[in-house]
Every structure is written in C-alpha cells, then in structure tokens.
Enzyme design. Structure first.
Site, mmCIF file in Angstrom:
data_model
loop_
_atom_site.group_PDB
_atom_site.id
_atom_site.type_symbol
_atom_site.label_atom_id
_atom_site.label_comp_id
_atom_site.label_asym_id
_atom_site.label_seq_id
_atom_site.Cartn_x
_atom_site.Cartn_y
_atom_site.Cartn_z
ATOM 1 C CG ASP A 144 53.572 67.205 -5.298
ATOM 2 O OD1 ASP A 144 52.787 66.353 -4.851
ATOM 3 O OD2 ASP A 144 54.621 66.922 -5.890
ATOM 4 C CB SER A 145 50.282 69.043 0.037
ATOM 5 O OG SER A 145 48.924 68.797 -0.248
#
Ligand code: SAM
Length: 273
Positions: free
Chosen positions: A157-158
């Site tokens: 989840d960047s």
C-alpha cells in the site's frame, strides 16, 4: 504546497490537473522522506497529499482500502497472518480487521504519516489501537529482506514508484516477497493509473510476471485519483482460485465486483502485454 486562491491542485500532466477547493490548510511538513500536506476540502473532507499527490480523502478512501484488501482476501486459503508495506494511514489494516484477520504487521517508512493519521483521521487509523496490529516504523524493502516470518498475504500500500517507494515496484523486491509468502500466499500492490501512469502498471505487472506463476490485474473507480480508473495487481507462486465463501459487501466491494473488476478495458490489457 502553495495554494492558489484556496485551490489545491494535483498535476497529472503538463496540461491537466485536478483541483479541490479548500476550506483550510491544516498542515504542511517536510519529513526525511517526503512532503506531507493536509487540507480540509469542500467536497471530499480531509485530504492527505504526499509530494503533491492525493493519498486519501475522508470521503472516498473506502474504495481503495476495500479493493486492496477484500479482493485478494477471497482467493486461496483464508489468510490469517498479513503484512502491509506502507499504509501508514491505517486504512488497509482497518479493513483487514473487519475481515477477521488474526495478525497484521504494518511496516511504514515515515512515522509522521502515522502520527498525522492518528490526529486527523481517527476512524481510519483506529486500527493501530487494536492488539492484532503490530506497527513497525521502517523501510519495507529492508524489513522483507531481514524478517524470518512468512505471510498469507502481503499488501503493498505504497506511494507511486518515485522516492522511497521506487524499490517497491522492482523485480528484486518481488523475489524477496515471494520468499516470505506461505505456499498459496498472495501479494497485492497498487499499480497506478492505467491512463496516466501506464509505465507503473507495466512495471508492476512485468516484475511480478517474472517472479510469480500467476498474476492478475484488476481495476476500481477512485474519484480522487488520476483519471478515476485505478489498478491493482496481485500474484502468487501457484494458481489463484476463489474460495467457496460468500463475499461480504463493503461500500464499494461486493461479490459482483470480486469477479467483475478483473474484466479489463482493451487499452489496459494492451499495457499488460
Ligand atoms: N492508502 C493510500 C493510497 O491510496 O495510496 C495511502 C497510501 S499510504 C499513505 C503510502 C505510504 O507508503 C506512505 O505513507 C509512504 O510513507 C509509504 N512508503 C513509501 N515507501 C515505503 C517503503 N519503502 N517502506 C514502507 N513504507 C513506504
């Protein structure tokens, strides 16, 4: 981030930007890793931006967070031990808790994101108060190289593939991920806007295809992300098959979306070739 007459704008290209009319700028801070801004907007509630790109808004965060957690949840064996890389707002962890996940490790590089989320997004970040969630402030790339743990799901989840998140889209990183997945474990990453960032999607899909046996890309409608159409890509060392289990509905996700989001427009399929 400088506001022009109370409008915050995210630039998509030299010729296009999306602007939000803002009631107030709540914060602007330069950390060791990135610039973080927080605005109170008229249409989307509080909005967190990193390096000028929208990360989440109060009003539409549910789409991204449901889609990055709930879609891979229903494939292969039921996950119980999940790693999140990035996700310092706590939104992905919150959805995993709703799904009954037993153990969540969340590795976020920038502790400032966590502190800001705790103060300004108390509902979204409430996951950090849950004893099933272990927060580690550190680099996900380093963590995955050094840990001895294996996970049923790894959720990347960047931010976009520039700055600290660049390595999170690389083949080497996916090799390290593979070594830390359980046998039928699944990795999922946000893979950018197919329309405005086709290179990010191509990079994630190609990198995963070189390392994993099966790779699937799916899309969702996220109003505050470039073009509205967003992609996610998941992969596993073996097949990825839906479990015989009724999918819970969220606010965006439901059992139709679970299968339907894998039907891709032709221009997206072409990016994956
Ligand atoms: N859920 C939102 C979204 O839609 O994109 C927000 C994403 S979350 C805020 C992205 C996080 O990834 C940022 O807080 C950033 O600090 C973190 N990040 C970037 N590179 C990282 C790395 N190498 N290791 C761990 N976290 C990283």
């Amino acid at each position: 981030m400088r506001l022009i007459e109370n409008w915050f704008s995210e630039r998509y290209s030299d010729n296009l930007q999306l602007s939000f009319r803002v009631k107030d700028q709540l914060l602007s801070v330069k950390t060791d890793y990135q610039r973080i801004d927080l605005f109170d907007t008229y249409d989307f509630g509080k909005l967190l931006s990193i390096d000028g790109t929208v990360q989440l808004t109060e009003k539409d965060e549910y789409v991204y967070h449901e889609m990055i957690t709930m879609v891979p949840h229903y494939f292969n064996s039921r996950p119980s031990n999940v790693l999140i890389i990035g996700g310092g707002d706590g939104g992905a962890a919150r959805r995993l808790l709703d799904l009954g996940t037993d153990k969540i490790t969340n590795v976020e590089i920038d502790g400032n994101v966590v502190e800001i989320a705790k103060k300004y997004f108390p509902d979204i970040s409430s996951s950090f108060k849950d004893s099933r969630v272990k927060l580690i402030v550190g680099d996900g790339i380093k963590y995955i190289k050094e840990t001895e743990n294996k996970f049923d799901r790894i959720i990347i989840d960047s931010t976009d593939p520039v700055g600290p998140a660049e390595g999170l889209f690389s083949r080497d990183f996916y090799e390290d991920i593979k070594a830390h997945l359980t046998d039928d474990g699944i990795v999922v990453t946000q893979s950018g806007s197919p329309y405005y960032q086709p290179a990010a999607l191509a990079m994630a899909h190609k990198g995963m295809s070189e390392v994993f046996k099966s790779v699937k890309t799916y899309c969702a409608f996220i109003p505050t992300y470039p073009s509205g159409l967003w992609s996610f890509t998941m992969a596993s060392s073996g097949e990825m098959k839906l479990r015989d289990e009724k999918a819970k509905s969220g606010k965006y996700f439901n059992s139709d979306i679970l299968t339907g989001s894998f039907y891709l427009p032709e221009f997206v399929k072409n990016i994956l070739k």
